[in-house]
Design a protein around this motif. Structure first.
Motif, PDB file in Angstrom:
ATOM      1  N   PRO A   1      45.601 -66.542-116.957  1.00  0.00           N
ATOM      2  CA  PRO A   1      46.609 -67.595-116.736  1.00  0.00           C
ATOM      3  C   PRO A   1      46.421 -68.796-117.672  1.00  0.00           C
ATOM      4  CG  PRO A   1      45.647 -66.866-114.657  1.00  0.00           C
ATOM      5  CD  PRO A   1      44.847 -66.240-115.740  1.00  0.00           C
ATOM      6  N   ILE A   2      47.516 -69.513-117.893  1.00  0.00           N
ATOM      7  CA  ILE A   2      47.514 -70.690-118.764  1.00  0.00           C
ATOM      8  C   ILE A   2      46.445 -71.690-118.315  1.00  0.00           C
ATOM      9  CG2 ILE A   2      48.860 -72.783-119.313  1.00  0.00           C
ATOM     10  CD1 ILE A   2      50.057 -70.670-120.931  1.00  0.00           C
ATOM     11  N   ALA A   3      46.348 -71.907-116.992  1.00  0.00           N
ATOM     12  CA  ALA A   3      45.375 -72.888-116.480  1.00  0.00           C
ATOM     13  C   ALA A   3      43.952 -72.476-116.835  1.00  0.00           C
ATOM     14  CB  ALA A   3      45.522 -73.009-114.955  1.00  0.00           C
ATOM     15  N   ALA A   4      43.684 -71.175-116.807  1.00  0.00           N
ATOM     16  CA  ALA A   4      42.334 -70.698-117.153  1.00  0.00           C
ATOM     17  C   ALA A   4      42.068 -70.899-118.644  1.00  0.00           C
ATOM     18  CB  ALA A   4      42.202 -69.224-116.777  1.00  0.00           C
ATOM     19  N   ILE A   5      43.082 -70.723-119.465  1.00  0.00           N
ATOM     20  CA  ILE A   5      42.914 -70.943-120.913  1.00  0.00           C
ATOM     21  C   ILE A   5      42.631 -72.424-121.165  1.00  0.00           C
ATOM     22  CG2 ILE A   5      44.067 -70.858-123.172  1.00  0.00           C
ATOM     23  CD1 ILE A   5      45.637 -68.432-122.159  1.00  0.00           C
ATOM     24  N   GLU A   6      43.395 -73.286-120.484  1.00  0.00           N
ATOM     25  CA  GLU A   6      43.196 -74.727-120.673  1.00  0.00           C
ATOM     26  C   GLU A   6      41.790 -75.151-120.248  1.00  0.00           C
ATOM     27  OE1 GLU A   6      46.496 -76.186-118.414  1.00  0.00           O
ATOM     28  OE2 GLU A   6      47.815 -76.283-120.179  1.00  0.00           O
ATOM     29  N   ALA A   7      41.322 -74.609-119.124  1.00  0.00           N
ATOM     30  CA  ALA A   7      39.985 -74.963-118.630  1.00  0.00           C
ATOM     31  C   ALA A   7      38.912 -74.452-119.597  1.00  0.00           C
ATOM     32  CB  ALA A   7      39.768 -74.373-117.237  1.00  0.00           C
ATOM     33  N   GLY A   8      39.094 -73.260-120.107  1.00  0.00           N
ATOM     34  CA  GLY A   8      38.132 -72.691-121.053  1.00  0.00           C
ATOM     35  C   GLY A   8      38.077 -73.500-122.337  1.00  0.00           C
ATOM     36  N   LEU A   9      39.242 -73.896-122.824  1.00  0.00           N
ATOM     37  CA  LEU A   9      39.282 -74.681-124.062  1.00  0.00           C
ATOM     38  C   LEU A   9      38.644 -76.058-123.851  1.00  0.00           C
ATOM     39  CD1 LEU A   9      42.813 -73.815-125.530  1.00  0.00           C
ATOM     40  CD2 LEU A   9      40.581 -72.926-126.226  1.00  0.00           C
ATOM     41  N   ALA A  10      38.840 -76.626-122.677  1.00  0.00           N
ATOM     42  CA  ALA A  10      38.229 -77.932-122.390  1.00  0.00           C
ATOM     43  C   ALA A  10      36.712 -77.816-122.437  1.00  0.00           C
ATOM     44  CB  ALA A  10      38.685 -78.425-121.014  1.00  0.00           C
ATOM     45  N   SER A  11      36.205 -76.730-121.901  1.00  0.00           N
ATOM     46  CA  SER A  11      34.768 -76.513-121.892  1.00  0.00           C
ATOM     47  C   SER A  11      34.242 -76.290-123.318  1.00  0.00           C
ATOM     48  CB  SER A  11      34.467 -75.300-121.009  1.00  0.00           C
ATOM     49  OG  SER A  11      33.109 -75.110-120.893  1.00  0.00           O
ATOM     50  N   LEU A  12      35.014 -75.568-124.096  1.00  0.00           N
ATOM     51  CA  LEU A  12      34.653 -75.301-125.495  1.00  0.00           C
ATOM     52  C   LEU A  12      34.645 -76.609-126.297  1.00  0.00           C
ATOM     53  CD1 LEU A  12      34.122 -72.674-127.078  1.00  0.00           C
ATOM     54  CD2 LEU A  12      36.535 -72.647-127.714  1.00  0.00           C
ATOM     55  N   ARG A  13      35.643 -77.428-126.028  1.00  0.00           N
ATOM     56  CA  ARG A  13      35.770 -78.718-126.714  1.00  0.00           C
ATOM     57  C   ARG A  13      34.566 -79.608-126.406  1.00  0.00           C
ATOM     58  NH1 ARG A  13      40.910 -79.452-125.052  1.00  0.00           N
ATOM     59  NH2 ARG A  13      41.756 -78.218-126.747  1.00  0.00           N
ATOM     60  N   GLN A  14      34.181 -79.588-125.137  1.00  0.00           N
ATOM     61  CA  GLN A  14      33.045 -80.407-124.700  1.00  0.00           C
ATOM     62  C   GLN A  14      31.768 -79.978-125.437  1.00  0.00           C
ATOM     63  OE1 GLN A  14      32.646 -80.169-120.493  1.00  0.00           O
ATOM     64  NE2 GLN A  14      32.061 -82.306-120.284  1.00  0.00           N
ATOM     65  N   LEU A  15      31.595 -78.687-125.615  1.00  0.00           N
ATOM     66  CA  LEU A  15      30.397 -78.179-126.292  1.00  0.00           C
ATOM     67  C   LEU A  15      30.429 -78.521-127.785  1.00  0.00           C
ATOM     68  CD1 LEU A  15      27.838 -76.251-126.382  1.00  0.00           C
ATOM     69  CD2 LEU A  15      29.447 -74.452-126.997  1.00  0.00           C
TER      70      LEU A  15
END
Lengths: 132, 117
Positions: free
Chosen positions: A115-129
């Motif tokens: 789902p879109i929400a899961a992609i957004e959450a994953g990208l946020a985590s990637l961005r943080q790293l």
């Protein structure tokens, strides 16, 4: 013809008859049904691909399928190590590109059948790293 | 009744889990610890199968269409050549008649279930 016979043999043997009837029905599915699905996949693909590209993990736009294949050398030279870093530090689970053979090394397949929400959450985590 | 002991081939000792399974196991472990994991390691289509496709299978089951129907007449010449020592000589046209979606609709479906008897 020998190749075609083998193809037919191994594509149809063992498939139960009810499933074969479903397959016949699937061939009649109106294109409009697929168009809706294609647009949904396209939106998810575009969102997912934009993330790695912004974060210095170059990623080509896949014309089909539901995997993007960003480069992983910014994280580690070996894709196995890169996948481990992402899982440990960002809880971002992917698999090493090397499992797909030598051409996959240096990349990480990232599936966008989520789902879109899961992609957004994953990208946020990637961005943080990656921006830390 | 005597039970036969199952012997597992020693070669299986050298077979490990694939990377994909190992990653998925790690994901499960993290989730069991209550940690959020963003799983992009798998990929399954997320749309439900359209109703007509599902019901085609249900219809086949409820109408006992559960055996493989015999090949239509146009294909029998292809299959019967297997019995002879001569190589099978199906023409492209014959195979097209057998396997095309149009053939499936116009032949296989129209004579199933009784008309082929």
């Amino acid at each position: 013809m020998t190749a075609l016979r083998k193809l037919v043999l191994y594509s149809t043997n063992g498939v139960s008859t009810p499933i074969q009837w479903s397959a016949v029905e699937a061939l009649r599915t109106p294109r409009a049904v697929f168009n809706v699905r294609r647009e949904e996949y396209r939106a998810r693909r575009d969102l997912l691909v934009s993330g790695p590209n912004e974060l210095g993990l170059p990623c080509a736009l896949p014309p089909g399928a539901f995997y993007a294949f960003p480069k992983s050398d910014r994280l580690a030279p070996a894709s196995r190590e890169a996948a481990a870093i992402l899982l440990d530090r960002a809880h971002f689970a992917t698999i090493p590109g090397s499992v797909f053979g030598p051409h996959g090394e240096g990349h990480l397949p990232v599936g966008y059948a989520v789902p879109i929400a899961a992609i957004e959450a994953g990208l946020a985590s990637l961005r943080q790293l990656l921006l830390a | 009744m005597a039970t036969r002991r199952l012997h597992v081939a020693k070669r299986l000792d050298h077979v490990g889990f694939s990377d994909i399974v190992q990653i998925r196991n790690q994901v499960l472990e993290l989730r069991e610890q209550g940690l959020p994991v963003h799983a992009f390691c798998g990929g399954e289509p997320f749309f439900e199968t359209p109703e007509p496709i599902k019901y085609a299978a249900v219809h086949a089951l409820t109408h006992h269409h559960t055996v493989t129907p015999p090949l239509p007449a146009s294909c029998r010449s292809v299959s019967s050549s297997r019995k002879s020592s001569a190589p099978r000589t199906a023409s492209t046209q014959q195979w097209r008649m057998c396997w095309s979606p149009r053939a499936a609709r116009t032949r296989c479906l129209s004579w199933w279930p009784q008309s082929h008897e």
